[in-house]
Design a protein around this motif. Structure first.
Motif, PDB file in Angstrom:
ATOM      1  N   LEU A  13     -12.581  14.411   4.279  1.00  0.00           N
ATOM      2  CA  LEU A  13     -12.005  13.368   3.438  1.00  0.00           C
ATOM      3  C   LEU A  13     -10.775  13.919   2.742  1.00  0.00           C
ATOM      4  CD1 LEU A  13     -12.615  10.418   2.462  1.00  0.00           C
ATOM      5  CD2 LEU A  13     -13.651  11.477   0.434  1.00  0.00           C
ATOM      6  N   TYR A  14      -9.667  13.159   2.803  1.00  0.00           N
ATOM      7  CA  TYR A  14      -8.406  13.646   2.269  1.00  0.00           C
ATOM      8  C   TYR A  14      -7.942  12.866   1.039  1.00  0.00           C
ATOM      9  CZ  TYR A  14      -7.880  16.823   6.162  1.00  0.00           C
ATOM     10  OH  TYR A  14      -8.073  17.860   7.031  1.00  0.00           O
ATOM     11  N   LYS A  15      -6.960  13.401   0.392  1.00  0.00           N
ATOM     12  CA  LYS A  15      -6.404  12.845  -0.845  1.00  0.00           C
ATOM     13  C   LYS A  15      -5.903  11.411  -0.639  1.00  0.00           C
ATOM     14  CE  LYS A  15      -2.982  14.161  -4.375  1.00  0.00           C
ATOM     15  NZ  LYS A  15      -1.998  15.230  -4.739  1.00  0.00           N
ATOM     16  N   ALA A  16      -6.188  10.548  -1.616  1.00  0.00           N
ATOM     17  CA  ALA A  16      -5.763   9.151  -1.519  1.00  0.00           C
ATOM     18  C   ALA A  16      -4.305   8.991  -1.935  1.00  0.00           C
ATOM     19  CB  ALA A  16      -6.636   8.276  -2.414  1.00  0.00           C
ATOM     20  N   LYS A  17      -3.622   8.136  -1.252  1.00  0.00           N
ATOM     21  CA  LYS A  17      -2.317   7.697  -1.723  1.00  0.00           C
ATOM     22  C   LYS A  17      -2.540   6.689  -2.856  1.00  0.00           C
ATOM     23  CE  LYS A  17       0.167   8.604   2.539  1.00  0.00           C
ATOM     24  NZ  LYS A  17       1.156   8.104   3.523  1.00  0.00           N
ATOM     25  N   THR A  18      -1.537   6.491  -3.694  1.00  0.00           N
ATOM     26  CA  THR A  18      -1.738   5.675  -4.892  1.00  0.00           C
ATOM     27  C   THR A  18      -1.570   4.174  -4.657  1.00  0.00           C
ATOM     28  OG1 THR A  18       0.574   6.024  -5.551  1.00  0.00           O
ATOM     29  CG2 THR A  18      -1.078   7.544  -6.442  1.00  0.00           C
ATOM     30  N   GLY A  19      -1.258   3.777  -3.425  1.00  0.00           N
ATOM     31  CA  GLY A  19      -1.089   2.343  -3.160  1.00  0.00           C
ATOM     32  C   GLY A  19      -2.339   1.537  -3.467  1.00  0.00           C
TER      33      GLY A  19
ATOM     34  N   THR B 176       2.192   0.494 -13.570  1.00  0.00           N
ATOM     35  CA  THR B 176       3.404   1.219 -13.157  1.00  0.00           C
ATOM     36  C   THR B 176       3.405   2.661 -13.655  1.00  0.00           C
ATOM     37  OG1 THR B 176       4.603   0.412 -15.107  1.00  0.00           O
ATOM     38  CG2 THR B 176       4.761  -0.905 -13.079  1.00  0.00           C
ATOM     39  N   ASP B 177       2.328   3.085 -14.294  1.00  0.00           N
ATOM     40  CA  ASP B 177       2.246   4.440 -14.815  1.00  0.00           C
ATOM     41  C   ASP B 177       1.692   5.369 -13.737  1.00  0.00           C
ATOM     42  OD1 ASP B 177       2.205   6.420 -17.106  1.00  0.00           O
ATOM     43  OD2 ASP B 177       0.088   6.431 -16.546  1.00  0.00           O
ATOM     44  N   HIS B 178       2.490   6.314 -13.297  1.00  0.00           N
ATOM     45  CA  HIS B 178       2.089   7.146 -12.158  1.00  0.00           C
ATOM     46  C   HIS B 178       0.842   7.966 -12.462  1.00  0.00           C
ATOM     47  CE1 HIS B 178       2.413   9.467  -8.490  1.00  0.00           C
ATOM     48  NE2 HIS B 178       2.259  10.567  -9.209  1.00  0.00           N
ATOM     49  N   ALA B 179       0.739   8.521 -13.668  1.00  0.00           N
ATOM     50  CA  ALA B 179      -0.432   9.337 -14.001  1.00  0.00           C
ATOM     51  C   ALA B 179      -1.705   8.507 -13.938  1.00  0.00           C
ATOM     52  CB  ALA B 179      -0.259   9.951 -15.392  1.00  0.00           C
ATOM     53  N   THR B 180      -1.623   7.263 -14.398  1.00  0.00           N
ATOM     54  CA  THR B 180      -2.791   6.382 -14.337  1.00  0.00           C
ATOM     55  C   THR B 180      -3.142   6.043 -12.899  1.00  0.00           C
ATOM     56  OG1 THR B 180      -2.272   5.418 -16.501  1.00  0.00           O
ATOM     57  CG2 THR B 180      -3.734   4.154 -15.059  1.00  0.00           C
ATOM     58  N   LEU B 181      -2.132   5.761 -12.085  1.00  0.00           N
ATOM     59  CA  LEU B 181      -2.374   5.441 -10.677  1.00  0.00           C
ATOM     60  C   LEU B 181      -3.021   6.623  -9.957  1.00  0.00           C
ATOM     61  CD1 LEU B 181       0.921   3.554  -9.734  1.00  0.00           C
ATOM     62  CD2 LEU B 181      -1.309   2.566 -10.263  1.00  0.00           C
ATOM     63  N   ARG B 182      -2.542   7.831 -10.250  1.00  0.00           N
ATOM     64  CA  ARG B 182      -3.127   9.017  -9.623  1.00  0.00           C
ATOM     65  C   ARG B 182      -4.588   9.183 -10.023  1.00  0.00           C
ATOM     66  NH1 ARG B 182      -2.301  10.811  -5.295  1.00  0.00           N
ATOM     67  NH2 ARG B 182      -4.542  10.563  -5.190  1.00  0.00           N
ATOM     68  N   ARG B 183      -4.873   8.957 -11.304  1.00  0.00           N
ATOM     69  CA  ARG B 183      -6.242   9.103 -11.794  1.00  0.00           C
ATOM     70  C   ARG B 183      -7.166   8.069 -11.169  1.00  0.00           C
ATOM     71  NH1 ARG B 183      -4.989   8.889 -16.607  1.00  0.00           N
ATOM     72  NH2 ARG B 183      -5.700   6.818 -17.246  1.00  0.00           N
ATOM     73  N   VAL B 184      -6.690   6.823 -11.053  1.00  0.00           N
ATOM     74  CA  VAL B 184      -7.503   5.764 -10.457  1.00  0.00           C
ATOM     75  C   VAL B 184      -7.734   6.049  -8.975  1.00  0.00           C
ATOM     76  CG1 VAL B 184      -7.494   3.322  -9.780  1.00  0.00           C
ATOM     77  CG2 VAL B 184      -6.863   3.983 -12.119  1.00  0.00           C
ATOM     78  N   ALA B 185      -6.690   6.473  -8.256  1.00  0.00           N
ATOM     79  CA  ALA B 185      -6.847   6.795  -6.830  1.00  0.00           C
ATOM     80  C   ALA B 185      -7.870   7.908  -6.647  1.00  0.00           C
ATOM     81  CB  ALA B 185      -5.500   7.204  -6.236  1.00  0.00           C
TER      82      ALA B 185
END
Length: 246
Positions: free
Chosen positions: A128-134, A188-197
């Motif tokens: 299993l690999y890292k998720a993209k933030t889309g 639109t907050d990248h840190a939040t998107l990364r955390r959710v992904a």
């Protein structure tokens, strides 16, 4: 109508006979309303088995290459992908990525189920690999629940390089919905998107027997094809370390 005929008359009966599909946690998929089904991606047949085990149609975002192949194989693939509800997208990045997100949001706005593979491509080796933030972006902008899904056995039935999956029981484990609606204002907050992904991938990992690799699958494919050793794996994400042992 085409989807119903494919599932219940033309293709579905043959797939059920060959792969005897099963599901755990099917009750976690809502009977109506929009939701994102976020799953691991082990083989092309993933997109065929999941719709078989759910009563509702799942619309997938799939690479446009599935619809542009040449010859008989290309035409059959395009026919299959159209029949199961796959929506072609350009995965070249940049403006194409934004267009793919907008396409997914339209599916959700219509109240449909959207199938997404957060890794962005098939796993090159079953890990299993890292998720993209889309996937996180779509979850936050739409406010719909994200349902983790793990496909089981599809990599054994159809390993990389094999066109026709071998007959064997295949199935899916479906986890409880994840609610990120309280974070819509941070879409639109990248840190939040990364955390959710990462949280979505943690939920997928918890359902699977896979090892986790903290790089993108596409990056791993490029690295190993150039002769580099595979990236070491773990059983946890960097955002959630295992408990300390005293």
């Amino acid at each position: 109508m085409f989807y119903w005929v494919m599932k219940h008359v033309l293709v579905g009966p043959l797939l059920r006979l060959a792969y005897r599909p099963w599901v755990e946690g099917g009750k976690n998929v809502p009977r109506r309303g929009a939701a994102i089904l976020a799953g691991n991606h082990l083989a092309v047949i993933d997109s065929f088995i999941l719709p078989l085990i759910l009563p509702r149609q799942v619309k997938f975002l799939g690479k446009s290459d599935y619809f542009t192949g040449r010859g008989l194989k290309g035409r059959i693939t395009a026919w299959f992908m159209t029949g199961i509800g796959t929506i072609p997208i350009d995965r070249s990045g940049g403006a194409a990525s934004e267009a793919a997100i907008r396409t997914g949001l339209r599916v959700l706005a219509d109240g449909d189920l959207l199938g997404i593979y957060p890794e962005g491509t098939r796993s090159p080796d079953g890990r299993l690999y890292k998720a993209k933030t889309g996937v996180a972006r779509m979850a936050l902008e739409s406010g719909v629940p994200v349902i983790p899904v793990v496909m089981v056995g599809t990599d054994e039935a159809q390993p990389v390089g094999r066109t026709l999956p071998k007959p064997m029981p295949l199935g899916a484990r479906i986890g409880e919905p994840l609610d990120f609606s309280h974070l819509r204002h941070k879409a639109t907050d990248h840190a939040t998107l990364r955390r959710v992904a990462d949280e979505i991938m943690e939920a997928i990992l918890a359902l699977s027997d896979q090892e986790y690799v903290d790089v993108y699958a596409a990056t791993e494919k490029a690295s190993t094809s150039s002769g580099r050793a595979p990236t070491p794996a773990t059983r946890y994400l960097p955002t959630r370390r295992p408990p300390r042992r005293d």
